[in-house]
Design a protein around this motif. Structure first.
Motif, PDB file in Angstrom:
ATOM      1  N   ASP A  17      81.555  52.646 124.654  1.00 16.69           N
ATOM      2  CA  ASP A  17      82.526  52.504 125.735  1.00 16.69           C
ATOM      3  C   ASP A  17      82.725  51.056 126.172  1.00 16.69           C
ATOM      4  O   ASP A  17      83.676  50.753 126.887  1.00 16.69           O
ATOM      5  N   TYR A  18      81.838  50.157 125.767  1.00 16.89           N
ATOM      6  CA  TYR A  18      81.933  48.767 126.204  1.00 16.89           C
ATOM      7  C   TYR A  18      81.089  47.868 125.309  1.00 16.89           C
ATOM      8  O   TYR A  18      80.182  48.323 124.607  1.00 16.89           O
ATOM      9  N   TYR A  19      81.438  46.592 125.313  1.00 15.24           N
ATOM     10  CA  TYR A  19      80.608  45.528 124.758  1.00 15.24           C
ATOM     11  C   TYR A  19      80.012  44.730 125.920  1.00 15.24           C
ATOM     12  O   TYR A  19      80.704  44.462 126.904  1.00 15.24           O
ATOM     13  N   ILE A  20      78.757  44.350 125.794  1.00 15.99           N
ATOM     14  CA  ILE A  20      78.203  43.288 126.634  1.00 15.99           C
ATOM     15  C   ILE A  20      78.064  42.064 125.742  1.00 15.99           C
ATOM     16  O   ILE A  20      77.443  42.131 124.684  1.00 15.99           O
ATOM     17  N   LEU A  21      78.660  40.972 126.132  1.00 18.02           N
ATOM     18  CA  LEU A  21      78.668  39.746 125.338  1.00 18.02           C
ATOM     19  C   LEU A  21      77.789  38.710 126.029  1.00 18.02           C
ATOM     20  O   LEU A  21      78.077  38.293 127.152  1.00 18.02           O
ATOM     21  N   THR A  22      76.702  38.285 125.377  1.00 23.55           N
ATOM     22  CA  THR A  22      75.759  37.356 125.992  1.00 23.55           C
ATOM     23  C   THR A  22      75.380  36.247 125.020  1.00 23.55           C
ATOM     24  O   THR A  22      74.849  36.527 123.936  1.00 23.55           O
ATOM     25  N   PRO A  23      75.640  34.977 125.368  1.00 21.09           N
ATOM     26  CA  PRO A  23      75.229  33.864 124.498  1.00 21.09           C
ATOM     27  C   PRO A  23      73.769  33.495 124.735  1.00 21.09           C
ATOM     28  O   PRO A  23      73.282  33.516 125.866  1.00 21.09           O
ATOM     29  N   LEU A  24      73.073  33.143 123.663  1.00 25.74           N
ATOM     30  CA  LEU A  24      71.693  32.669 123.741  1.00 25.74           C
ATOM     31  C   LEU A  24      71.610  31.270 123.143  1.00 25.74           C
ATOM     32  O   LEU A  24      72.358  30.938 122.222  1.00 25.74           O
ATOM     33  N   GLY A  48      73.350  57.690 130.222  1.00 23.43           N
ATOM     34  CA  GLY A  48      74.313  57.582 131.300  1.00 23.43           C
ATOM     35  C   GLY A  48      75.719  57.964 130.875  1.00 23.43           C
ATOM     36  O   GLY A  48      75.973  58.374 129.735  1.00 23.43           O
ATOM     37  N   MET A  49      76.668  57.797 131.791  1.00 25.14           N
ATOM     38  CA  MET A  49      78.057  58.170 131.538  1.00 25.14           C
ATOM     39  C   MET A  49      78.683  57.344 130.422  1.00 25.14           C
ATOM     40  O   MET A  49      79.417  57.852 129.574  1.00 25.14           O
ATOM     41  N   TYR A  50      78.385  56.038 130.429  1.00 23.64           N
ATOM     42  CA  TYR A  50      78.976  55.138 129.446  1.00 23.64           C
ATOM     43  C   TYR A  50      77.884  54.539 128.562  1.00 23.64           C
ATOM     44  O   TYR A  50      76.814  54.161 129.044  1.00 23.64           O
ATOM     45  N   LYS A  51      78.179  54.442 127.280  1.00 26.24           N
ATOM     46  CA  LYS A  51      77.225  53.892 126.311  1.00 26.24           C
ATOM     47  C   LYS A  51      77.887  52.712 125.603  1.00 26.24           C
ATOM     48  O   LYS A  51      79.100  52.700 125.403  1.00 26.24           O
ATOM     49  N   GLY A  52      77.093  51.715 125.233  1.00 36.63           N
ATOM     50  CA  GLY A  52      77.731  50.518 124.704  1.00 36.63           C
ATOM     51  C   GLY A  52      76.934  49.740 123.689  1.00 36.63           C
ATOM     52  O   GLY A  52      75.944  50.213 123.120  1.00 36.63           O
ATOM     53  N   ILE A  53      77.391  48.508 123.476  1.00 38.99           N
ATOM     54  CA  ILE A  53      76.837  47.594 122.485  1.00 38.99           C
ATOM     55  C   ILE A  53      76.537  46.267 123.173  1.00 38.99           C
ATOM     56  O   ILE A  53      77.335  45.787 123.982  1.00 38.99           O
ATOM     57  N   VAL A 164      85.181  44.209 127.118  1.00 43.66           N
ATOM     58  CA  VAL A 164      84.081  43.297 126.810  1.00 43.66           C
ATOM     59  C   VAL A 164      83.603  42.674 128.114  1.00 43.66           C
ATOM     60  O   VAL A 164      84.370  42.035 128.825  1.00 43.66           O
ATOM     61  N   VAL A 165      82.336  42.876 128.425  1.00 42.90           N
ATOM     62  CA  VAL A 165      81.750  42.363 129.656  1.00 42.90           C
ATOM     63  C   VAL A 165      80.911  41.136 129.319  1.00 42.90           C
ATOM     64  O   VAL A 165      79.917  41.235 128.602  1.00 42.90           O
ATOM     65  N   ARG A 166      81.315  39.981 129.808  1.00 45.61           N
ATOM     66  CA  ARG A 166      80.592  38.729 129.525  1.00 45.61           C
ATOM     67  C   ARG A 166      79.502  38.535 130.586  1.00 45.61           C
ATOM     68  O   ARG A 166      79.794  38.363 131.759  1.00 45.61           O
ATOM     69  N   LEU A 167      78.238  38.597 130.152  1.00 46.37           N
ATOM     70  CA  LEU A 167      77.110  38.413 131.061  1.00 46.37           C
ATOM     71  C   LEU A 167      76.238  37.264 130.569  1.00 46.37           C
ATOM     72  O   LEU A 167      75.880  37.212 129.391  1.00 46.37           O
ATOM     73  N   GLU A 169      72.838  35.087 130.075  1.00 49.09           N
ATOM     74  CA  GLU A 169      71.453  35.435 129.754  1.00 49.09           C
ATOM     75  C   GLU A 169      70.644  35.684 131.026  1.00 49.09           C
ATOM     76  O   GLU A 169      69.810  36.596 131.084  1.00 49.09           O
ATOM     77  N   GLY A 170      70.896  34.877 132.063  1.00 43.94           N
ATOM     78  CA  GLY A 170      70.147  34.999 133.298  1.00 43.94           C
ATOM     79  C   GLY A 170      70.503  36.209 134.127  1.00 43.94           C
ATOM     80  O   GLY A 170      69.842  36.495 135.135  1.00 43.94           O
ATOM     81  N   VAL A 171      71.543  36.958 133.732  1.00 49.03           N
ATOM     82  CA  VAL A 171      71.909  38.183 134.444  1.00 49.03           C
ATOM     83  C   VAL A 171      71.209  39.386 133.830  1.00 49.03           C
ATOM     84  O   VAL A 171      70.556  40.173 134.519  1.00 49.03           O
ATOM     85  N   ILE A 172      71.322  39.518 132.518  1.00 49.40           N
ATOM     86  CA  ILE A 172      70.776  40.704 131.855  1.00 49.40           C
ATOM     87  C   ILE A 172      69.286  40.567 131.553  1.00 49.40           C
ATOM     88  O   ILE A 172      68.567  41.565 131.436  1.00 49.40           O
ATOM     89  N   PHE A 173      68.785  39.327 131.481  1.00 45.72           N
ATOM     90  CA  PHE A 173      67.370  39.127 131.150  1.00 45.72           C
ATOM     91  C   PHE A 173      66.641  38.317 132.220  1.00 45.72           C
ATOM     92  O   PHE A 173      65.822  37.460 131.906  1.00 45.72           O
ATOM     93  N   ASN A 174      66.948  38.552 133.489  1.00 47.26           N
ATOM     94  CA  ASN A 174      66.235  37.816 134.523  1.00 47.26           C
ATOM     95  C   ASN A 174      64.950  38.553 134.918  1.00 47.26           C
ATOM     96  O   ASN A 174      64.720  39.689 134.508  1.00 47.26           O
ATOM     97  N   PHE A 175      64.111  37.912 135.716  1.00 49.02           N
ATOM     98  CA  PHE A 175      62.797  38.488 135.996  1.00 49.02           C
ATOM     99  C   PHE A 175      62.871  39.716 136.894  1.00 49.02           C
ATOM    100  O   PHE A 175      61.926  40.495 136.957  1.00 49.02           O
ATOM    101  N   HIS A 176      63.998  39.944 137.552  1.00 47.36           N
ATOM    102  CA  HIS A 176      64.165  41.165 138.329  1.00 47.36           C
ATOM    103  C   HIS A 176      64.519  42.346 137.428  1.00 47.36           C
ATOM    104  O   HIS A 176      64.390  43.499 137.846  1.00 47.36           O
ATOM    105  N   ALA A 177      65.008  42.075 136.205  1.00 46.32           N
ATOM    106  CA  ALA A 177      65.433  43.143 135.303  1.00 46.32           C
ATOM    107  C   ALA A 177      64.294  43.665 134.445  1.00 46.32           C
ATOM    108  O   ALA A 177      64.497  44.590 133.659  1.00 46.32           O
TER     109      ALA A 177
END
Length: 279
Positions: A17-24, A48-53, A164-167, A169-177
């Motif tokens: 249902d979506y792409y998450i795009l994250t640069p490293l 969940g309701m939506y599944k992605g890449i 395509v959701v641009r996130l 690195e510090g959003v998807i892989f932060n210490f709160h996650a």
């Protein structure tokens, strides 16, 4: 009509249902990022309701530059061997691909992209433009150059009606996650709903969606450097104290960031941050 089309839908096909795009910046962080116990990407992407890449693209300036020099050789000889740094980065990424948990690997839920993965696209563009124009357009190794990967993902997603959701690195892989990607899930679900509403609205000709996320827990009982640093969309880093760790001479030796040999730890950064600034 619809009934005939419905018969052609395979209920066993993976749902995207979506792409998450994250640069490293490089490969080393992947050892932590693909550890499903630390960052439960399988739960985020397959439940969940939506599944992605999740598309992680790694296009360091030096390797990107080597790839751009390699493209003209490929135009002349499709069997030309890639430069060592280009091949090494690709091989390194492949090692991490093989370490993904089955839920992410079997359906290619996490995709790790390096310059060599863009070989066919770059050659096609170079053939169409000619070498001189290709180098003029793509021959920079600046901050904007790796956005080509994002452009390709968005074009492909749009063609398949997938946002395509641009996130960062510090959003998807932060210490709160760590152990919990619910904040990212909420962000993505809101994006998919808004995207579909905008597509269905006959009066909307173009749109851009910007979501809000929270990386800071209100009652975490402390104010570490990462909390302050991740509280803003644009990270405005405060001045650090000149401690021995911060002044380690290895950080000025090759290779430089992001492949640097010396990267301060969180504790070292915390000790180099004025308590007055944090409060």
């Amino acid at each position: 009509g619809f009934a005939e089309a419905a018969k052609q839908v395979d209920p066993n096909e993976p749902q995207y249902d979506y792409y998450i795009l994250t640069p490293l910046g490089g490969l080393p962080p992947l050892a932590n990022y693909i550890d499903d116990k630390k960052f439960p990407l399988s739960k985020l992407l397959t439940t969940g309701m939506y599944k992605g890449i999740l598309l992680l693209y790694i296009l360091p300036a030096d390797v990107w530059g080597s790839m751009l020099k390699y493209v003209p050789a490929l135009v002349k000889d499709p069997k030309a061997a890639p430069p060592k740094d280009v091949q090494d980065l690709f091989d390194g990424a492949e090692q991490y691909r093989q370490k993904l948990v089955p839920a992410l690997k079997d359906e290619r839920r996490v995709r790790i992209l390096t310059p060599l993965d863009l070989k066919e696209e770059l050659v096609s563009i170079a053939v169409h433009l000619g070498d001189a124009t290709f180098q003029q357009w793509f021959g920079q190794t600046t901050y904007d150059a790796p956005k080509l990967a994002g452009w390709i993902a968005r074009i492909r997603g749009l063609g398949n009606d997938v946002p395509v959701v641009r996130l960062d690195e510090g959003v998807i892989f932060n210490f709160h996650a760590v152990g919990n990607e619910d904040g990212v899930r909420k962000l993505v679900e809101g994006t998919v709903k808004d995207y579909r509403a905008s597509i269905l609205d006959t009066f909307t000709q173009s749109f851009m969606i910007s979501q809000q996320y929270s990386g800071v827990k209100a009652n975490n009982g402390t104010i570490p450097f990462d909390t302050w640093n991740e509280a803003y969309a644009t990270q405005a880093c405060c001045v650090l104290l000149a401690t021995p760790d911060m002044c380690d001479k290895k950080q000025f030796e090759a290779p430089m960031f992001p492949q640097a040999n010396h990267l301060p730890t969180g504790d070292q950064i915390q000790k180099a941050t004025s308590a007055d600034v944090m409060t």
